[in-house]
Scaffold this motif. Structure first.
Motif, mmCIF file in Angstrom:
data_model
loop_
_atom_site.group_PDB
_atom_site.id
_atom_site.type_symbol
_atom_site.label_atom_id
_atom_site.label_comp_id
_atom_site.label_asym_id
_atom_site.label_seq_id
_atom_site.Cartn_x
_atom_site.Cartn_y
_atom_site.Cartn_z
ATOM 1 N N GLU A 1 0.838 -1.195 0.000
ATOM 2 C CA GLU A 1 0.000 0.000 0.000
ATOM 3 C C GLU A 1 0.873 1.245 0.000
ATOM 4 O O GLU A 1 1.734 1.412 0.858
ATOM 5 N N PRO A 2 0.685 2.140 -0.994
ATOM 6 C CA PRO A 2 1.561 3.312 -1.095
ATOM 7 C C PRO A 2 1.424 4.234 0.112
ATOM 8 O O PRO A 2 0.328 4.614 0.498
ATOM 9 N N THR A 3 2.547 4.579 0.699
ATOM 10 C CA THR A 3 2.577 5.541 1.797
ATOM 11 C C THR A 3 3.840 6.385 1.649
ATOM 12 O O THR A 3 4.741 6.060 0.880
ATOM 13 N N GLY A 4 3.907 7.462 2.418
ATOM 14 C CA GLY A 4 5.130 8.247 2.537
ATOM 15 C C GLY A 4 5.725 8.681 1.223
ATOM 16 O O GLY A 4 5.080 9.288 0.369
ATOM 17 N N GLU A 5 6.993 8.356 1.052
ATOM 18 C CA GLU A 5 7.733 8.810 -0.120
ATOM 19 C C GLU A 5 7.190 8.236 -1.415
ATOM 20 O O GLU A 5 7.297 8.860 -2.472
ATOM 21 N N VAL A 6 6.609 7.032 -1.344
ATOM 22 C CA VAL A 6 6.027 6.454 -2.559
ATOM 23 C C VAL A 6 4.878 7.326 -3.053
ATOM 24 O O VAL A 6 4.752 7.599 -4.252
ATOM 25 N N LEU A 7 4.037 7.789 -2.130
ATOM 26 C CA LEU A 7 2.942 8.674 -2.520
ATOM 27 C C LEU A 7 3.477 9.992 -3.067
ATOM 28 O O LEU A 7 2.937 10.532 -4.038
ATOM 29 N N THR A 8 4.517 10.513 -2.448
ATOM 30 C CA THR A 8 5.115 11.753 -2.951
ATOM 31 C C THR A 8 5.598 11.570 -4.388
ATOM 32 O O THR A 8 5.364 12.423 -5.250
ATOM 33 N N THR A 9 6.249 10.441 -4.648
ATOM 34 C CA THR A 9 6.724 10.149 -5.997
ATOM 35 C C THR A 9 5.567 10.035 -6.972
ATOM 36 O O THR A 9 5.612 10.560 -8.093
ATOM 37 N N LEU A 10 4.511 9.344 -6.560
ATOM 38 C CA LEU A 10 3.353 9.190 -7.430
ATOM 39 C C LEU A 10 2.742 10.544 -7.787
ATOM 40 O O LEU A 10 2.408 10.801 -8.945
ATOM 41 N N VAL A 11 2.565 11.400 -6.793
ATOM 42 C CA VAL A 11 1.968 12.710 -7.056
ATOM 43 C C VAL A 11 2.828 13.485 -8.048
ATOM 44 O O VAL A 11 2.321 14.094 -8.998
ATOM 45 N N GLU A 12 4.141 13.485 -7.827
ATOM 46 C CA GLU A 12 5.037 14.217 -8.723
ATOM 47 C C GLU A 12 4.953 13.698 -10.153
ATOM 48 O O GLU A 12 4.952 14.469 -11.115
ATOM 49 N N ARG A 13 4.881 12.368 -10.285
ATOM 50 C CA ARG A 13 4.841 11.779 -11.620
ATOM 51 C C ARG A 13 3.477 11.942 -12.286
ATOM 52 O O ARG A 13 3.392 12.101 -13.512
ATOM 53 N N LEU A 14 2.408 11.881 -11.504
ATOM 54 C CA LEU A 14 1.066 11.922 -12.081
ATOM 55 C C LEU A 14 0.616 13.333 -12.434
ATOM 56 O O LEU A 14 -0.042 13.539 -13.455
ATOM 57 N N VAL A 15 0.935 14.317 -11.583
ATOM 58 C CA VAL A 15 0.413 15.670 -11.822
ATOM 59 C C VAL A 15 1.500 16.681 -12.156
ATOM 60 O O VAL A 15 1.183 17.781 -12.606
ATOM 61 N N GLY A 16 2.771 16.353 -11.928
ATOM 62 C CA GLY A 16 3.836 17.277 -12.290
ATOM 63 C C GLY A 16 3.959 18.462 -11.340
ATOM 64 O O GLY A 16 3.433 18.457 -10.228
ATOM 65 N N ASP A 17 4.632 19.491 -11.806
ATOM 66 C CA ASP A 17 4.854 20.681 -10.986
ATOM 67 C C ASP A 17 3.566 21.488 -10.849
ATOM 68 O O ASP A 17 2.759 21.578 -11.787
ATOM 69 N N LEU A 18 3.375 22.093 -9.681
ATOM 70 C CA LEU A 18 2.190 22.894 -9.427
ATOM 71 C C LEU A 18 2.568 24.369 -9.344
ATOM 72 O O LEU A 18 3.543 24.720 -8.692
ATOM 73 N N PRO A 19 1.783 25.248 -9.987
ATOM 74 C CA PRO A 19 2.151 26.670 -10.024
ATOM 75 C C PRO A 19 2.121 27.351 -8.667
ATOM 76 O O PRO A 19 2.884 28.299 -8.441
#
Length: 618
Positions: free
Chosen positions: A196-214
Motif C-alpha cells: 500500500e503506497p505511503t510516505g515517499e512512494v505517494l510523494t513520488t506518485l503525485v510528482e509523476r502523475l500531476v507534475g509541478d504545481l504553479p
C-alpha cells in the motif's frame, strides 16, 4: 544475455495492454509502406508513454538503427537548443528520433512540425510523448495527415491491470484492491505492487502523475478534485474563496488527467486515489477539512436544486461516503441517462400492481399517488418506488397496511409527532426481477430518497422498509439506521429501519449524553454528524431549514458558555482542542495544552459533563 538485454526483455514483458500501439511502432521501424513517419503518444502522467519510447528505442537498436533521444526536461524554449540535441537525426539515414516529456517544449510544436522535422535525414521516423494532446494542424494539413498518427493511451482495463501485477509476482488475492486503487495506471500499479503506497512512494506518485504545481492554490484545488464527485467553479469558490476559484478551475480543466464533462471536472481514477491517499497521509486535518467543506457545499446545492436535478446533487453528496460499509457494488455513480425517473401515470398502475406482490400498493396508490415515482427505459417499466407522507394515518390506512400500522404504533409509543411534523416512509422500492438487490436502479432510487429527505421541511424522521434486511443491515448501520419494527405481511418478512427517537426529552439522560459525545466525535465527519439523534431534539428549532447547522450552533454556543465560568475555561480548551480543532492523539493534545496527560483527562471528563448540562438546560 547482458544487463542491457535483460533490462529490455523485462521491460517488454511488463508492457501490458499496449499491443496496438506497439504494432504501429513496429510497422514504422520496419519501414512499411503505409506506416506513419511521426507518432504522437499522449496521455496523463504514469500512463506508460516513456515505456513505449523505451520499447521503440530497444526495437530500433535491434534493427541497427541510430536512436536519438531528446528529453524536454533538459531543454529550454530556445529552438537552437533542440536543434543541437537532435542534430544527429538530420544527418543519419534511418535515425529514430524520440522526444520524451514533450509537454515541457509544447510551445515549440509549430516550429518542430513546420521547420525542424523537414530537415531530418532520409528514412527517419519520429515518436513524441507528451501529456498534452497534439494540436489540430497535424491532421488539418493534407501533407502531414498522410504521415502522422496520434496514439492516445488509455488506462488499462481490469484484466490488463491484473496481468501487469502478475508480472510483478503479486499474489492473486492481493490484486483486486490494487487494481481498484490504481485505476488502470501502469505507474500506480507498479509502485503499489510493493505494498500500500505511503510516505515517499505517494510523494513520488503525485510528482509523476500531476507534475509541478504553479502555487499553493493549485494544490488546494487538487485537494478538492480528489474528493469531490465532480468539480465545478462554484464548488472551488465555496472551498477556496472567490480569489482563486476562476484561475485554478481554468487550470484544472486543461490538465491531461482531468476529463471535462457537462456536469463538471472528473480526475483520472489513479490521480484521484493517489491525491486523496497522499493528503490523508500528509495532512489528515486538512483532508477532513476539505471533506467537510465539500459536504456542506453539496448539501447546500442539493437544497437549492430544481426537482429534476436533485437526484444528481444527492449523488454528488453521497459520493463522499462511497468507501463506507456496504455491498461492494452498492453505489453505481453513473448518471443513468437511459432511465426515465417520472411521476406516476394512471397507465402505469396495472403494471405496478402486477410487479409489486404486495396488497398495500393498491391502497397507497389511491391515497398518495404523488408519493410514487416510476422508472422506465425505452418505454419498458423497470421498477417503482413510493415515499409516503404520514401525519395521522386513518383507520383504513392502518387496516390496509400492517407495516404502517406497526410502525405508527412504535412512533406513538416512543416519539409522537409534534404539531406540523410528519413521517417519511420509503414504503416500496421494487425493480423487475428482484425487489431490492443492489443495482444501478436501486442506486438511482436511493438518490431520489436522499434528495427528498434533505429538501422536505417538517419531516421528523424517515423510515425505510426492506425485505432482504441481511444484505443491507451492515450498510444501514454505518449510515446510522437501525431496525425498529419487523412485520409479516403478504408472505414477506418486512423490516423497518430508521434513526430512532428524535427528541432528547424522550431519551434517558445517558442516551442524550451519548448523542452529544457522538456529535463531538463526528464534528469533522459530516455524514456521521448528519445522522445524529440530536437533530430532531429540542436543540433544533421546529421546522428548521438546516437542522445540522442549528445543532452545530447549539453545541458551539454551549462551548462558548463554558468560557464565562472561570472554572470552565480549561474545560472549554480541552473540548475544543480534542474535538473541534482536533489533530493527533490525546497525548499530543495534552502537550499542546501544556498540561500533564492525567490532568488533561480530568479536564476533558469535566468538560463533557458541563457541556451536557448546558445543552440539557436549553
Amino acid at each position: 544475455m547482458g544487463l542491457a538485454g535483460r533490462l529490455a526483455a523485462a521491460r517488454a514483458g511488463a508492457l501490458v495492454g499496449r499491443d496496438s500501439e506497439r504494432s504501429v511502432l513496429d510497422r514504422m521501424l520496419t519501414g512499411a509502406a503505409d506506416a506513419p513517419l511521426v507518432a504522437y503518444v499522449h496521455g496523463p502522467g504514469g500512463i506508460g508513454k516513456s515505456s513505449l519510447l523505451r520499447y521503440a528505442a530497444a526495437q530500433a537498436e535491434l534493427a541497427g538503427r541510430e536512436v536519438v533521444r531528446v528529453d524536454s526536461r533538459f531543454l529550454n524554449t530556445d529552438p537552437r537548443r533542440l536543434e543541437e540535441t537532435a542534430a544527429l537525426a538530420c544527418v543519419e539515414p534511418g535515425a529514430v528520433l524520440l522526444f520524451d516529456n514533450f509537454e515541457r517544449s509544447q510551445q515549440l510544436e509549430p516550429w518542430l512540425r513546420d521547420t525542424f522535422l523537414l530537415r531530418l535525414g532520409e528514412g527517419a521516423i519520429v515518436v513524441l510523448a507528451s501529456r498534452i494532446a497534439p494540436d489540430a494542424e497535424w491532421t488539418l494539413d493534407p501533407g502531414w495527415a498522410q504521415v502522422f498518427t496520434e496514439l492516445a493511451l488509455r488506462p488499462l482495463d481490469a484484466v490488463q491491470s491484473d496481468s501487469l501485477l502478475a508480472t510483478r509476482n503479486v499474489a492473486p488475492d492481493h490484486r483486486a484492491a490494487i487494481v481498484a486503487f490504481a485505476g488502470g495506471s501502469p505507474l500506480v500499479l507498479s509502485l503499489a505492487a510493493a505494498g500500500e503506497p505511503t510516505g515517499e512512494v505517494l510523494t513520488t506518485l503525485v510528482e509523476r502523475l500531476v507534475g509541478d504545481l504553479p502555487s499553493d492554490a493549485h494544490r488546494r484545488a487538487l485537494d478538492v478534485l480528489a474528493q469531490a464527485h465532480v468539480t465545478r467553479e462554484d464548488l472551488l469558490r465555496a472551498v477556496l474563496g472567490d480569489e482563486d476559484a476562476a484561475t485554478v478551475f481554468s487550470w484544472l480543466r486543461r490538465q491531461p488527467y482531468v476529463e471535462t464533462t457537462p456536469r463538471g471536472l472528473h480526475p483520472h481514477v489513479a490521480v484521484r486515489s493517489t491525491l486523496a491517499a497522499d493528503l490523508r497521509w500528509r495532512d489528515p486535518e486538512r483532508y477532513q477539512e476539505v471533506r467537510t467543506r465539500i459536504s456542506v457545499a453539496c448539501l447546500s446545492a442539493l437544497r437549492r436544486a430544481a426537482e429534476d436535478d436533485a437526484p444528481q446533487r444527492a449523488a454528488e453528496w453521497m459520493f463522499l461516503f462511497r468507501d463506507q460499509a456496504g455491498p461492494p457494488d452498492l453505489d453505481d455513480w453513473r448518471a443513468h441517462p437511459h432511465v426515465e425517473d417520472t411521476p406516476l401515470d394512471s397507465a402505469d398502475i396495472p403494471h405496478i400492481l402486477r410487479m409489486a406482490g404486495e396488497s398495500a400498493v393498491a391502497h397507497w396508490i389511491r391515497r398518495q399517488p404523488e408519493g410514487f415515482r416510476v422508472y422506465r427505459s425505452a418505454g419498458r417499466l423497470l421498477g417503482f418506488m413510493a415515499v409516503l407522507r404520514l401525519e395521522a394515518p386513518s383507520p383504513d390506512d392502518l387496516a390496509a397496511d400492517p407495516v404502517i400500522a406497526a410502525l405508527w404504533k412504535h412512533v406513538e409509543a416512543v416519539a409522537p409527532l409534534r404539531q406540523g411534523e410528519h413521517l417519511g416512509v420509503r414504503r416500496f422500492a421494487v425493480q423487475f426481477g428482484g425487489h431490492q438487490r443492489p443495482s444501478p436502479l436501486m442506486d438511482l432510487i436511493g438518490r431520489r430518497i436522499v434528495a427528498a429527505e434533505m429538501r422536505t421541511p417538517g419531516r421528523a424522521v424517515t423510515f425505510t422498509v426492506f425485505h432482504d434486511a441481511e444484505r443491507w443491515r451492515h450498510h444501514l448501520a454505518a449510515a446510522g439506521l437501525h431496525e425498529v419494527v419487523t412485520v409479516e405481511a403478504d408472505g414477506l418478512r418486512q423490516h423497518v429501519f430508521g434513526r430512532g427517537p428524535r427528541s432528547a426529552d424522550l431519551l434517558p439522560r445517558k442516551a442524550f449524553e451519548k448523542g452529544v459525545l457522538e456529535a463531538l466525535r463526528t464534528w469533522r465527519a459530516p455524514r456521521e454528524f448528519a445522522t445524529s439523534v440530536l437533530l430532531r431534539s429540542h436543540l433544533v428549532p421546529q421546522g428548521s431549514a438546516d437542522p445540522v447547522a442549528h445543532l452545530r450552533d447549539a453545541i458551539t454556543s454551549a462551548l462558548d458558555a463554558l468560557r464565562v465560568d472561570p472554572a470552565g475555561v480549561k474545560a472549554h480548551d480541552a473540548l475544543t482542542a480534542t474535538y473541534i480543532s482536533a489533530s493527533g492523539t490525546h497525548e499530543a493534545t495534552a502537550r499542546r495544552l501544556g498540561v500533564p496527560y492525567g490532568t488533561y483527562r480530568r479536564h476533558l471528563a469535566l468538560a463533557k459533563e458541563r457541556l451536557v448540562a448546558h445543552l440539557l438546560a436549553r
